[in-house]
Design a protein around this motif. Structure first.
Motif, PDB file in Angstrom:
ATOM      1  N   HIS A   1       9.564  -0.406   1.035  1.00  0.00           N
ATOM      2  CA  HIS A   1       8.605   0.417   1.273  1.00  0.00           C
ATOM      3  C   HIS A   1       7.239  -0.437   1.244  1.00  0.00           C
ATOM      4  CE1 HIS A   1       9.239  -1.024  -3.127  1.00  0.00           C
ATOM      5  NE2 HIS A   1       7.852  -1.564  -2.916  1.00  0.00           N
TER       6      HIS A   1
ATOM      7  N   PRO B   1       5.409   7.072  -6.394  1.00  0.00           N
ATOM      8  CA  PRO B   1       4.658   6.243  -5.252  1.00  0.00           C
ATOM      9  C   PRO B   1       3.940   6.951  -4.462  1.00  0.00           C
ATOM     10  CG  PRO B   1       7.018   6.832  -4.627  1.00  0.00           C
ATOM     11  CD  PRO B   1       6.719   7.224  -6.245  1.00  0.00           C
ATOM     12  N   LYS B   2       2.695   6.310  -4.346  1.00  0.00           N
ATOM     13  CA  LYS B   2       1.745   6.456  -3.335  1.00  0.00           C
ATOM     14  C   LYS B   2       1.263   5.410  -2.730  1.00  0.00           C
ATOM     15  CE  LYS B   2      -2.923   8.798  -3.224  1.00  0.00           C
ATOM     16  NZ  LYS B   2      -3.937   9.546  -3.985  1.00  0.00           N
ATOM     17  N   ARG B   3       1.205   5.294  -1.446  1.00  0.00           N
ATOM     18  CA  ARG B   3       0.897   3.985  -0.836  1.00  0.00           C
ATOM     19  C   ARG B   3      -0.471   4.016  -0.466  1.00  0.00           C
ATOM     20  NH1 ARG B   3       2.025   3.061   5.858  1.00  0.00           N
ATOM     21  NH2 ARG B   3       0.754   4.521   6.023  1.00  0.00           N
TER      22      ARG B   3
ATOM     23  N   TYR C   1       2.508   0.518  -3.525  1.00  0.00           N
ATOM     24  CA  TYR C   1       2.830   2.030  -3.815  1.00  0.00           C
ATOM     25  C   TYR C   1       2.690   2.287  -5.465  1.00  0.00           C
ATOM     26  CZ  TYR C   1       4.600   2.828   0.837  1.00  0.00           C
ATOM     27  OH  TYR C   1       4.772   3.203   2.164  1.00  0.00           O
TER      28      TYR C   1
END
Length: 433
Positions: free
Chosen positions: A189, A360-362, A388
């Motif tokens: 990721h 998860p959030k980039r 993330y």
């Protein structure tokens, strides 16, 4: 002593094969007795680890957004010392930079006055490659595209069509590498996995070196290199966090820029290293502890069970040592980490922060940072953010006020309790200009 020479490996876009071609070049040239010193454009921890393994010389980051021109030139000169050649892998597309249009591979090539070899992914095109190459070669007068490497060529017929098209541009074609499923590196990721995690890494690099040796004219490649010839002014490093600094270093804390450590050593600081995953404590006489970034979420269970490591952090806090964590290190300083499966793991508990990666959030980008706390660094800093996970924290004084690359305000970053502090930011250099 003759001056070392240098080249930059660029591409029209990400995913063109820059890293694999650069790895193959490093290994193939090393096998021919050429001492090549590697560097990576921009803020990156993982690619330099690959480059260093292939070259058998530690790679350095050259980040034209975060670093001053003096820092870039000094680092390039030091990195090239004792080598025949400095080989710099670019980032993204050649002219891609931050949101403020600065920090591209082209910026670095122009600053160092080095030619660019353009790696072009040739899949799904033939004659159209000519205007693409010509456009990149002529877009900016201060950027010299000295040659082209064609990558992922489908067949001998495809290669002939490509070579005829590139010949019309007047830009030398150094070779054409056929498509190969064996030249694919797995990703995670945050980007490529670390080289130690790639099965048979040496076999992978050996295959890349064979492909480069078989399909690229290495003599012509070396002839394109230009001397690193500039009057280097000393660049003042970021001051050390303390006189005796204990630094976490293992698979959970692998993201650390070598130029910071080199600067601290030059300033007279004593550095020691310890492994939280091995349940090691920071040195008992250290006056600063640094927990760099990495992948703590992959090792959360082991970190939660590392009672000796946690006790060492508490002891350091009690004797008023400065404790600083970046990104993954910030996560470990918190109370808990929720992993990808949703399981909660107790962390060091020095900051009232819970981080989680199950949703998860980039978040990524360059950051202008301002602080007024106990960090012994200038008040204005340059850095970046890439994660993330997310953090939930009690109301605490933030470590940094922050803006993005354009200067637009962002929420305050991190947390501070006394001399314990951390944030998601990776600090690269003092602000300049």
């Amino acid at each position: 002593m003759s001056l070392a020479r240098g080249l930059v490996i660029g591409a029209p876009r990400s995913g063109s094969g820059k890293t694999v071609v650069t790895l193959g070049l490093l290994a193939a040239l090393r096998q021919r007795g050429v001492v090549v010193s590697p560097a990576k454009t921009g803020p990156d921890y993982i690619d330099p680890a690959f480059l260093g393994r292939a070259a058998m010389r530690e790679a350095v980051n050259l980040d034209p957004w975060s670093m001053s021109p003096a820092r870039l030139k000094a680092l390039a000169e030091v990195q090239a010392t004792g080598a025949d050649m400095l080989l710099v892998e670019g980032v993204m597309g050649l002219f891609d930079g931050a949101a403020d249009n600065a920090g591209s591979t082209a910026d670095l090539a122009e600053l160092l006055d080095l030619p660019v070899v353009l790696v072009v992914d040739s899949e799904r095109q033939s004659q159209s490659i000519a205007p693409l190459v010509a456009g990149f070669a002529n877009w900016r007068p201060g950027v010299r595209v000295g040659g082209v490497i064609l990558n992922r060529v489908a067949s001998a017929k495809h290669e002939r069509m490509l070579l005829d098209a590139v010949a019309a541009t007047g830009i030398p074609c150094l070779g054409a590498i056929p498509r190969s499923v064996e030249l694919t590196v797995p990703e995670r990721h945050l980007g490529l996995v670390l080289p130690g995690e790639v099965a048979a890494f040496e076999t992978f690099v050996a295959h890349a070196a064979r492909m480069v040796g078989d399909y690229i004219d290495l003599e012509q490649f070396l002839e394109l290199a230009a001397p690193l010839d500039f009057d280097t002014r000393p660049a003042v490093p970021l001051p050390p966090l303390g006189q005796r600094i204990a630094i976490a270093r293992d698979d959970a804390f692998a993201f650390l820029y070598p130029h910071l450590l080199d600067g601290w050593r030059l300033a007279g600081a004593e550095l020691s290293f310890f492994s939280p995953l091995a349940n090691e404590m920071p040195s008992g006489d250290c006056d600063a502890v640094f927990l760099p970034g990495g992948y703590p979420e992959l090792h959360a269970e082991r970190l939660a069970a590392a009672d000796g490591f946690k006790a060492g952090l508490l002891a350091a806090r009690e004797r008023d040592a400065l404790i600083y964590g970046e990104c993954g290190g910030f996560m470990v300083l918190g109370e808990a980490l929720v992993d990808k499966s949703g399981a909660t793991h107790a962390m060091a508990g020095l900051l009232p922060v819970t981080t989680r990666i199950d949703r998860p959030k980039r978040v990524l980008g360059y950051r202008n940072l301002v602080h007024g706390g106990a960090l012994p660094w200038p008040g204005r800093l340059k850095g970046h953010e890439f994660h993330y996970s997310s953090a939930k924290q009690s109301r605490l004084p933030p470590l940094f006020a922050a803006t993005d690359a354009r200067g637009d305000a962002m929420p305050p970053m991190g947390a501070v309790i006394g001399r314990v502090m951390g944030s998601y930011a990776h600090v690269v250099d003092a602000a300049h200009g």
